[in-house]
Design a protein around this motif. Sequence first.
Motif: not given
Length: 520
Positions: A141-150
């Motif tokens: 559902k999110l248009r762009d990439l979700a970015i997961m960072r520490s």
Amino acid sequence: MINAVGRDIPQNIIEATKKEVFKGAYAFDNYEYTKAAPKVRAVCDPKRSKLVENIHEALVKCGVKDNMTISFHHHFREGDYIVNMVMEEIHKMGIKGLTICASSLGKAHDPIVPMIEDGTIVGIQSSGVRGKIGEAISTGKLRDLAIMRSHGGRVRAVESGEVHIDIAFIGAPTCDEYGNMKANGGKSDCGVLSYAMVDAEYADKVVAITDCLVPFPNAPASISMVHVDYVCVVDEIGNPAKIATGAAKPTTDVRKIMMADYCTQFVINTPYFKEGFSYQTGVGGASIASTISLGKIMEERGIHMGLGLGGITTPMCNLLEKGLIRTIVDTQDFDMGAIESIKKNPNHIEISASEYANPFNKGAYVNKLDFVILASLEVDVNFNCNVVVGSDGMITGAQGGHPDTAAGAKCTIVIAPLLQGRIPAICSNVTTVTTPGETVDVVITDYGIAINPRRQDLIDCMKDVKLPFCTIEELRDRAYAMVGEPDPVQFGDRIVGVIEGRDGTIMDVVREIKAYEFQD
């Protein structure tokens, strides 16, 4: 392209993100770069007030517009009100195309999911997400990439200019009219404001939101007035009682207590357990229990901890009160006991997230750790850990400081039950790699303990220790014998998220789940 943890990163993702693939935990040692800088509008006129009537006025004065990046911190965890409050007003204004860069997002923020669906929010960058936001990302559902960072990776991204924050919203338990913020002294104390410090320093506009306006100067400030554009007073910024939720609670589970005891016995038989050692635990029940059991042995043997680090819980603070710890340095408080401790004990000190874990500064606290005790959803036979994506493929957790502390500590111990329900936690390949196996030294389960073959020194010092040692493959085989090897998750082709290494390279990708029904 195959990266250093054996994950195949599609070329289109490399091109879209303009990132390199992960090459190893220490590949960027001695790397040089120039720090970014925010736009600053000077306040020369002493008569100009920073106070605004409400969040709407703050947004207007900050010049909010489509396609901006806005940021939040998560020191209130599931008791946070700031994200929903700000996003509700933005939604009313009809702003679209926003990226949220938060230190973390949780179930408390479920109300923003409709804003993902209607395009108000198109990007999320966070340590992790839980609840319906995770479902929304995992189901495309999110248009762009979700970015997961520490946590360290997020600071690195902001300080290096990879992420530019247009407006930062900081929930301040106390604040004066000129923007000096503290994490304590009000009705909604959260202990520290460590994660918000980088936002305050590097965002173009900074809005302090408080429910306790205090006389000037609110000193010494956690975040100084020199970084703050506007101050907004609201009724409530959060509920501290909901900070200690989920994993951040002590356990009464006999199995977890047994694993904690195994952990303690391992720690005290290493050469690092000596006067002045440094130590951090995660917030899993077994990790917290290990602090309690270790404290008893420290007291019996007269050994003192020189440094207690990280997210802090009451058991660690109790050791400080007993004089068994010299100094606690703190980036997040996970319960009310920890919040009260930093108010009154001068040896309990607030530090920034950059000081804590940024891999691109001149030396972070994580690099001085002797031990870190962590939890994990999954660990594979290469000691890679997954703390973000559930075995069903759903994004349901956060990297936090997991990769940061694992890379920094002399001895990284991961505690995980052999089975999470009916799902093997020790497996051939984790669903998603978040922490590389080269930084994980020991895995402790309720059925045995495996030492990473890379650490022959630890294997040697445990030869005469009576603990249930085995190989990581033996743990996996036992798990599979008990419940069978699970079927792989059915993912679609679309990539919905990227797991970054703490250095900004691509550790892994997260794909859309093929079919899923939302749960109420």
